[in-house]
Motif scaffolding. Structure first.
Motif, mmCIF file in Angstrom:
data_model
loop_
_atom_site.group_PDB
_atom_site.id
_atom_site.type_symbol
_atom_site.label_atom_id
_atom_site.label_comp_id
_atom_site.label_asym_id
_atom_site.label_seq_id
_atom_site.Cartn_x
_atom_site.Cartn_y
_atom_site.Cartn_z
ATOM 1 N N UNK A 112 28.872 38.854 29.262
ATOM 2 C CA UNK A 112 28.687 38.822 30.709
ATOM 3 C C UNK A 112 29.817 39.601 31.387
ATOM 4 N N UNK A 113 29.556 40.026 32.612
ATOM 5 C CA UNK A 113 30.543 40.762 33.398
ATOM 6 C C UNK A 113 31.728 39.861 33.730
ATOM 7 N N UNK A 114 32.881 40.488 33.970
ATOM 8 C CA UNK A 114 34.110 39.732 34.228
ATOM 9 C C UNK A 114 34.023 38.903 35.507
ATOM 10 N N UNK A 115 33.165 39.283 36.428
ATOM 11 C CA UNK A 115 33.068 38.578 37.705
ATOM 12 C C UNK A 115 32.084 37.414 37.674
ATOM 13 N N UNK A 116 31.634 37.030 36.489
ATOM 14 C CA UNK A 116 30.674 35.935 36.385
ATOM 15 C C UNK A 116 31.270 34.638 36.941
ATOM 16 N N UNK A 117 30.421 33.825 37.547
ATOM 17 C CA UNK A 117 30.872 32.550 38.094
ATOM 18 C C UNK A 117 31.130 31.560 36.961
ATOM 19 N N UNK A 118 32.086 30.686 37.159
ATOM 20 C CA UNK A 118 32.459 29.719 36.128
ATOM 21 C C UNK A 118 31.285 28.819 35.745
ATOM 22 N N UNK A 119 30.439 28.444 36.713
ATOM 23 C CA UNK A 119 29.321 27.543 36.409
ATOM 24 C C UNK A 119 28.305 28.207 35.479
ATOM 25 N N UNK A 120 28.183 29.542 35.558
ATOM 26 C CA UNK A 120 27.270 30.250 34.659
ATOM 27 C C UNK A 120 27.846 30.329 33.244
ATOM 28 N N UNK A 121 29.183 30.398 33.163
ATOM 29 C CA UNK A 121 29.824 30.370 31.846
ATOM 30 C C UNK A 121 29.637 28.987 31.211
ATOM 31 N N UNK A 122 29.734 27.946 32.023
ATOM 32 C CA UNK A 122 29.478 26.590 31.532
ATOM 33 C C UNK A 122 28.093 26.509 30.884
ATOM 34 N N UNK A 133 41.038 35.156 34.044
ATOM 35 C CA UNK A 133 40.033 34.284 33.427
ATOM 36 C C UNK A 133 40.425 32.813 33.502
ATOM 37 N N UNK A 134 41.505 32.491 34.232
ATOM 38 C CA UNK A 134 41.957 31.093 34.283
ATOM 39 C C UNK A 134 40.894 30.152 34.830
ATOM 40 N N UNK A 135 40.143 30.599 35.813
ATOM 41 C CA UNK A 135 39.102 29.747 36.393
ATOM 42 C C UNK A 135 38.021 29.400 35.376
ATOM 43 N N UNK A 136 37.653 30.388 34.576
ATOM 44 C CA UNK A 136 36.638 30.162 33.548
ATOM 45 C C UNK A 136 37.174 29.211 32.479
ATOM 46 N N UNK A 137 38.418 29.431 32.043
ATOM 47 C CA UNK A 137 39.001 28.549 31.030
ATOM 48 C C UNK A 137 39.125 27.125 31.544
ATOM 49 N N UNK A 138 39.504 26.983 32.798
ATOM 50 C CA UNK A 138 39.622 25.645 33.384
ATOM 51 C C UNK A 138 38.272 24.941 33.384
ATOM 52 N N UNK A 139 37.218 25.679 33.716
ATOM 53 C CA UNK A 139 35.871 25.092 33.725
ATOM 54 C C UNK A 139 35.468 24.628 32.331
ATOM 55 N N UNK A 140 35.822 25.408 31.299
ATOM 56 C CA UNK A 140 35.481 25.030 29.932
ATOM 57 C C UNK A 140 36.286 23.811 29.484
ATOM 58 N N UNK A 141 37.573 23.760 29.856
ATOM 59 C CA UNK A 141 38.406 22.616 29.496
ATOM 60 C C UNK A 141 37.929 21.329 30.176
#
Length: 472
Positions: free
Chosen positions: A27-37, A77-85
């Motif tokens: 996915x693109x770097x600008x993906x929203x954290x909820x979509x990564x979830x 990518x901190x926001x994405x990592x935080x969402x995963x944690x």
């Protein structure tokens, strides 16, 4: 500052060109954290997988060389990592940052393990990976079934009292990792895929089965493939019928290919009676391959026995240790997907010529190919603590059609020949087929032939009377 893994331009291009599927996404770097979830949860509820953030979707950028669109720094990518944690239940994941020659920015690759519980996104929704999609599961019954399946532990995760060098310095993993994109150090691959313990580096059962050059002496259970040939059609063959009894050892990828080769060699020596006469036995190769691969990747490795491939003149039986896992039954096995050994499934799928390319479609492919070849479908049953798949060499056509087809090309047919062609075991049942054709006026007994010499032939077509010459 976190470590950044430097890769070559070609390795980055390979990642950008890699197709999304059951085990991979980007996915693109600008993906929203909820979509990564959503992606992480879907992988965790399936067989695990990996995804790269910082590579644009092919729909947004058709040119693979332009898809790498990384972030300016790992902190992006901190926001994405935080969402995963923050996922609850927790999803086991590992991540690394990638920087490529002549490519803009930094990408992040995330490895997701199969979750022992039903994983959920922060909004409570459940997702599962199906092909290249992360699809929601909304049916409560299906979520319950997934929860039940998740309760089954796998022996592949058991750690063995062996040195990590047994797998990380093997010839098998060296050849395997050379073909990965990007090229990955064997130890790094094993850590990321959960094939060695992250603290002690002790190899797991999955790691030994996959990448030890000689796993059988190291593994605490029998884990080979036996290929056996009985030159008979009997249900209970005699000792004198046994012609081949070979044991195939080695890492799983090599086992699969060698066992398939042996089966092909044996079948090339078997002749059977067909409507065209005596011919070499032929099965759709895809059917045998898919059922064999299915046995290797889904068997229960905690059971001290080998997979058995038993070849007869008129069928192939593949016996795999372990009952059907989770919610899979003999009625729904073509409609549901479940992996007892998700780490084995994932690594085999990463081989350059993966034996399990179409995840979840193996048995369906086998059944479809048998139908295309006009052969009866395989059967799958639970036999004690084993799953037994039988691949019959029995045509789909009715016995009457097969007898008539044979007689179109041959002057006569005997009861024994007809039983070989149709797969009917009883001599009396075969006689009933002959009688039905006789009553329709299609065949007749050959006069004067009795006992073992008795045979049937087509009823001769009536001869038209020649026209009388004209009277002078």
């Amino acid at each position: 500052m976190p470590d950044i893994f430097q890769i070559s331009y070609d390795e980055a291009l390979a990642l950008c060109s890699r197709n999304e599927g059951d085990l991979f996404d980007h996915k693109a770097a600008k993906i929203e954290a909820r979509k990564v979830e959503k992606i992480a949860v879907a992988f965790a509820n399936s067989d695990g997988g990996e995804f790269v953030i910082g590579i644009a979707d092919s729909k947004d950028e058709p040119d693979p060389a332009k898809r790498w669109q990384g972030a300016a720094a790992p902190e992006s990518y901190n926001g994405i990592l935080q969402a995963l944690f923050n996922l609850n239940p927790a999803v086991d994941f590992r991540h690394e940052f990638l920087q490529a020659d002549k490519m803009p920015g930094i990408a992040m690759r995330v490895y997701i393990d199969k979750c022992p519980n039903v994983a959920k996104a922060s909004d409570g929704k459940v997702y599962q990976r199906v092909g290249a999609q992360s699809l929601p599961i909304t049916d409560p019954d299906k979520i319950t079934a997934l929860s039940f399946a998740k309760g089954a532990a796998s022996y592949e995760d058991t750690l063995l009292n062996l040195d990590p060098e047994e797998i990380v310095e093997s010839r098998e993993i060296a050849a395997f990792t050379r073909d990965l994109a990007p090229v990955t150090h064997p130890l790094a691959y094993c850590v990321n895929e959960g094939l060695v313990d992250r603290k002690t580096f002790a190899p797991s059962c999955a790691g030994v089965l996959l990448f030890s050059d000689r796993p059988q002496p190291m593994f605490p259970r029998r884990c080979a493939i036996k290929v056996i040939f009985y030159d008979t059609r009997q249900e209970a063959p005699e000792r004198e019928h046994l012609k081949v009894n070979k044991t195939v050892e080695g890492p799983l990828y090599r086992q699969i290919h060698e066992a398939a080769r042996l089966v092909t060699d044996i079948m090339s020596s078997i002749s059977i009676m067909t409507p065209e006469g005596l011919q070499r036995v032929k099965y759709p190769p895809e059917a045998i391959w898919e059922i064999l691969v299915n046995a290797v990747i889904h068997r229960d490795y905690s059971i001290a026995d080998d997979i058995q491939i038993v070849i007869y003149q008129n069928r192939i039986e593949i016996r795999s240790p372990g009952r059907l896992p989770g919610f899979v039954t003999t009625e729904n096995f073509l409609d549901v997907r479940y992996s007892r050994n998700s780490k084995i499934v994932r690594s085999l799928a990463k081989y350059k010529d993966a034996p399990n390319k179409d995840l979840g479609e193996g048995l369906n492919t086998a059944f479809e190919k048998m139908k295309e070849w006009k052969l009866k479908s395989p059967t799958l049953v639970e036999d004690g603590n084993y799953v037994l798949v039988t691949i019959p060499h029995t045509p789909l056509a009715s016995p009457e059609e097969l007898v008539m087809e044979y007689l179109q090309k041959h002057p006569e047919i005997k009861n024994k020949q007809a039983r070989e062609i149709t797969g009917i075991k009883s001599e009396n049942q075969m006689k009933e087929v002959f009688y039905r054709l006789r009553d329709k006026g299609l065949i007749e007994l050959i006069a004067g032939r009795k006992g073992n010499a008795a045979a049937w032939q087509l009823v001769p077509a009536p001869v038209e009377n020649e026209a009388s010459p004209p009277v002078a």
